[in-house]
Scaffold this motif. Structure first.
Motif, short mmCIF file in Angstrom:
data_model
loop_
_atom_site.label_atom_id
_atom_site.label_comp_id
_atom_site.label_asym_id
_atom_site.label_seq_id
_atom_site.Cartn_x
_atom_site.Cartn_y
_atom_site.Cartn_z
N ILE A 105 0.84 -1.20 0.00
CA ILE A 105 0.00 0.00 0.00
C ILE A 105 0.87 1.25 0.00
O ILE A 105 0.65 2.20 -0.78
N LYS A 106 1.88 1.26 0.85
CA LYS A 106 2.77 2.43 0.94
C LYS A 106 3.58 2.60 -0.34
O LYS A 106 3.72 3.71 -0.86
N ALA A 107 4.12 1.48 -0.85
CA ALA A 107 4.99 1.54 -2.03
C ALA A 107 4.25 2.05 -3.26
O ALA A 107 4.83 2.72 -4.11
N SER A 108 2.96 1.72 -3.36
CA SER A 108 2.20 2.10 -4.57
C SER A 108 1.41 3.40 -4.40
O SER A 108 0.70 3.81 -5.32
N THR A 187 11.51 -10.32 -0.97
CA THR A 187 10.46 -9.32 -0.77
C THR A 187 9.70 -9.08 -2.07
O THR A 187 10.32 -8.90 -3.12
N PRO A 188 8.36 -9.08 -2.05
CA PRO A 188 7.60 -8.82 -3.28
C PRO A 188 7.93 -7.46 -3.88
O PRO A 188 8.15 -6.49 -3.17
N LYS A 189 7.97 -7.42 -5.22
CA LYS A 189 8.25 -6.16 -5.93
C LYS A 189 6.97 -5.67 -6.58
O LYS A 189 6.19 -6.46 -7.12
N GLY A 190 6.77 -4.36 -6.58
CA GLY A 190 5.62 -3.76 -7.24
C GLY A 190 5.88 -3.61 -8.73
O GLY A 190 6.80 -2.91 -9.15
N VAL A 191 5.06 -4.28 -9.54
CA VAL A 191 5.22 -4.28 -11.00
C VAL A 191 4.16 -3.37 -11.61
O VAL A 191 2.97 -3.55 -11.36
N VAL A 192 4.61 -2.39 -12.40
CA VAL A 192 3.69 -1.50 -13.12
C VAL A 192 3.52 -2.04 -14.53
O VAL A 192 4.47 -2.04 -15.33
N LEU A 193 2.31 -2.53 -14.84
CA LEU A 193 1.99 -2.98 -16.19
C LEU A 193 1.10 -1.94 -16.85
O LEU A 193 0.10 -1.52 -16.26
N SER A 194 1.46 -1.52 -18.04
CA SER A 194 0.64 -0.54 -18.76
C SER A 194 -0.61 -1.21 -19.31
O SER A 194 -0.71 -2.44 -19.38
N GLN A 195 -1.55 -0.37 -19.73
CA GLN A 195 -2.75 -0.91 -20.37
C GLN A 195 -2.37 -1.66 -21.64
O GLN A 195 -2.91 -2.73 -21.94
#
Length: 514
Positions: A105-108, A187-195
């Motif tokens: 939540i904090k990371a994103s 540690t899980p990484k936050g992945v940004v996937l585009s549309q």
């Protein structure tokens, strides 16, 4: 020569791609779940716009809004509700524990978390919700839906008729989702996937497999995992297949009972779950299923043998993916199935192999293409992300590709041990244990060793397992003694993550503590 993919096929926003699917495939029933009240394309579009306007009233355009829900029609509606009004979904893994969920939540940069009371009660997540409330606002979708009145319904009717006039405009390269890797190696990484990433991967799978629009896809995988989200929910919607969303892959008997009831043709799962389903199912439970696709972990020979003996009509297709690739990278094809491989790499993806010391055949896999992520969420600024260097994704996987383009996974780079100067695949060692004791689950980890650099430890739920039995199998089958674990830890159960993958982080800690 890799097959190309027409860029116009994924040059769209997600909400526009959904609207275009209705135009392409007609207003058919497209989505169903346990409640057995299926939605048509128009029903889904209307519901998304109505709910989306409610959420838009409490958020800002471009805001990242978290979804904490199991696989269901409600989750799919909520996902597209956010897109209809220009918000970015963040999928939270409710099995990851309070610390990881709060960190996500904090990371994103999430300020609001959407969830439902019925789900929280059934999954006994009260403690998790209390922890979330210390870092974000919890929005109960049950309460939001109670506020939907006549004006909202009229708005939904209008939006259903001309949705592109009502949709908030976004770009294909804008974020389509943020989700977190399973964390099986850290540690899980936050992945940004585009549309564009999400749409492109759906188009790639369709071009590779040739999906039949009359198939019914059964998805028991969680939508906080990329396989469950893209392949299980987005792909069928954009390619015209009806899907049935089921809230937990753990309910083996309920799932196998449902398969013939909903006339499922295609089932997505992991080896762990497919094995469980095969064990509890009656032969007739898989009567309508033509294909089962296994991903996220190696499809074991024992699972194949179970399916062949009980359900001869079902073809098991192994695939391979990564969250950073949205996620499907390669998959075997119906009628062109090469067991032991994960099939050929999808159209539109370039690949290269970099040499790895001690690995003779194959190398470390790098990928480039329209489904490769925008980047990882940065710790310092949640609204920025670290792009993939030169567009080439380092998968961290060691693979071999044969002359016909079929990919064999040799293991994670982190899943190799260096013993006496030799590189040993921990995945291959697990395969030896699986060959000796096919009815049990096994995992192999490496720990430091003062004499040989590292040593192997087999963790198994086989309580009479002994190193001498492994050594005998190795000698009989020409495997070097080097790959035989000399230490075996026996446990009641091999821990797994919510995605069905083996939890190597817990196992590594267990082995080091011992």
């Amino acid at each position: 020569m890799r097959q190309s993919l027409d860029p116009t096929l994924y040059d769209s926003s997600l909400i526009d791609a959904l609207i275009d699917a209705r135009a392409n495939f007609g207003d058919k029933e497209i989505l169903e779940d346990q409640d057995r009240n299926p939605l048509t394309y128009t029903g889904l579009i209307r519901a998304a716009f109505v709910l989306g306007r409610k959420i838009a009233a409490m958020t800002e355009k471009g805001e990242r809004v978290a979804i904490l829900l199991p696989s269901s029609m409600g989750t799919v509606v909520t996902f597209f509700a956010l897109h209809a009004h220009g918000r970015v979904p963040v999928m939270l893994n409710f099995t990851a524990g309070e610390t990881n969920v709060k960190a996500a939540i904090k990371a994103s940069g999430v300020r609001k978390v959407l969830t439902a009371k019925r789900f929280v009660e059934q999954a006994t997540l009260d403690n998790l919700i209390a922890a979330i409330e210390t870092v974000a606002d919890v929005v109960w979708l049950d309460d939001v839906r109670k506020t939907i009145g006549l004006k909202d319904k009229l708005y939904g009717l209008s939006a259903g008729l001309a949705p592109k006039r009502f949709a908030v405009k976004t770009n294909p390269d804008d974020p389509g989702v943020i989700l977190f890797t399973s964390g099986s190696f850290g540690t899980p990484k936050g992945v940004v996937l585009s549309q564009k990433n999400l749409i492109a991967n759906s188009r790639q799978v369709d071009a590779h497999i040739g999906l039949d629009k009359d198939w019914v896809l059964f998805n028991p995988l969680p939508t906080f995992h990329c396989f469950g989200l893209t392949a299980g929910a987005i792909l069928p919607l954009l390619q015209g297949l009806k899907s049935f969303q089921y809230p937990s892959p753990l309910h083996a008997k309920q799932i196998t009972d449902l398969l013939p009831q909903v006339k499922a043709t295609l089932l997505f799962a992991t080896d762990t779950f497919l094995n469980q389903y095969a064990r509890v199912a009656e032969p007739g439970d898989f009567a309508t299923v033509k294909f089962a696709v296994g991903g996220a972990e190696k499809l074991k020979d024992e699972t194949r043998a179970l399916f062949e003996s009980k359900f001869g009509n079902v073809e098991l297709l192994e695939g391979y993916g990564a969250s950073e690739a949205a996620p499907v990278v390669a998959v075997n094809q119906p009628g062109n199935n090469h067991p032991g491989t994960v099939g050929q790499i999808l159209p539109g993806l370039e690949y290269k192999l970099e040499p790895v010391e001690g690995v003779d055949a194959g190398g470390r896999l790098f990928l480039k293409g329209p489904n490769i992520m925008s980047g990882y969420v940065t710790n310092g600024d949640p609204l920025r992300w670290e792009p993939v260097e030169d567009g080439w994704l380092d998968t961290g996987d060691i693979v071999d590709v044969d002359a016909e383009g079929y990919v064999t996974i040799k293991g994670r780079a982190k899943r190799f041990a260096k013993i006496g100067g030799e590189m040993v695949s921990l995945t291959a060692v697990e395969g030896i244990a699986g060959a000796v004791w096919p009815d049990n689950r096994h995992a192999v980890v490496a720990v430091p060793d003062t004499r040989k650099g590292e040593k192997l430890i087999l963790i198994t739920d086989r309580h009479d397992a002994e190193p001498a039995i492994l050594s005998a199998w190795a000698r009989a089958n020409g495997a070097p003694e080097l790959v035989v674990p000399k230490k075996i830890m026996k446990v009641d159960e091999i821990p797994v993550l919510g995605t069905g993958k083996t939890d190597y982080v817990s196992l590594q800690k267990m082995a080091e503590a011992a």
